[in-house]
Design a protein around this motif. Sequence first.
Motif, PDB file in Angstrom:
ATOM      1  N   MET A   1       0.847  -1.171   0.000  1.00  0.00           N
ATOM      2  CA  MET A   1       0.000   0.000   0.000  1.00  0.00           C
ATOM      3  C   MET A   1       0.892   1.234   0.000  1.00  0.00           C
ATOM      4  O   MET A   1       1.793   1.333   0.810  1.00  0.00           O
ATOM      5  CB  MET A   1      -0.903  -0.016   1.240  1.00  0.00           C
TER       6      MET A   1
ATOM      7  N   ILE B   1      -4.374 -15.520   1.814  1.00  0.00           N
ATOM      8  CA  ILE B   1      -4.646 -14.546   0.760  1.00  0.00           C
ATOM      9  C   ILE B   1      -4.532 -13.164   1.386  1.00  0.00           C
ATOM     10  O   ILE B   1      -5.200 -12.859   2.363  1.00  0.00           O
ATOM     11  CB  ILE B   1      -6.047 -14.768   0.150  1.00  0.00           C
ATOM     12  N   GLN B   2      -3.691 -12.333   0.805  1.00  0.00           N
ATOM     13  CA  GLN B   2      -3.342 -11.043   1.412  1.00  0.00           C
ATOM     14  C   GLN B   2      -4.066  -9.838   0.789  1.00  0.00           C
ATOM     15  O   GLN B   2      -3.922  -8.728   1.271  1.00  0.00           O
ATOM     16  CB  GLN B   2      -1.833 -10.809   1.264  1.00  0.00           C
ATOM     17  N   ASP B   3      -4.833 -10.049  -0.259  1.00  0.00           N
ATOM     18  CA  ASP B   3      -5.375  -8.954  -1.062  1.00  0.00           C
ATOM     19  C   ASP B   3      -6.179  -7.911  -0.286  1.00  0.00           C
ATOM     20  O   ASP B   3      -6.031  -6.720  -0.528  1.00  0.00           O
ATOM     21  CB  ASP B   3      -6.253  -9.495  -2.194  1.00  0.00           C
ATOM     22  N   TYR B   4      -7.036  -8.342   0.596  1.00  0.00           N
ATOM     23  CA  TYR B   4      -7.949  -7.408   1.250  1.00  0.00           C
ATOM     24  C   TYR B   4      -7.578  -7.100   2.698  1.00  0.00           C
ATOM     25  O   TYR B   4      -8.356  -6.483   3.416  1.00  0.00           O
ATOM     26  CB  TYR B   4      -9.378  -7.951   1.189  1.00  0.00           C
TER      27      TYR B   4
ATOM     28  N   ARG C   1      -1.805 -10.528   8.668  1.00  0.00           N
ATOM     29  CA  ARG C   1      -0.829 -11.084   7.718  1.00  0.00           C
ATOM     30  C   ARG C   1      -0.220 -12.391   8.225  1.00  0.00           C
ATOM     31  O   ARG C   1       0.102 -13.274   7.444  1.00  0.00           O
ATOM     32  CB  ARG C   1       0.277 -10.073   7.444  1.00  0.00           C
TER      33      ARG C   1
END
Length: 65
Positions: A1, A41-44, A36
């Motif tokens: 980000m 799955i880390q996308d959201y 984390r």
Amino acid sequence: MPKADLSKIVHTIAEETNTPEETVARIYADTLDAYRAEARIQDYLPLFAERKVRATLRQNSTKPH
């Protein structure tokens, strides 16, 4: 980000909850790290962390002292 996005998120949450930005930034980072550590799955995760921090700070601000 990107850092600008993170700064904007922290600033917005701080204003909404009347909490110092340093506190919001620390809680957000801790929450994101915890997510984390467990997520495949880390996308959201940034979105989930943002929602969790908002909910936590709002809940704490409504508790009687």
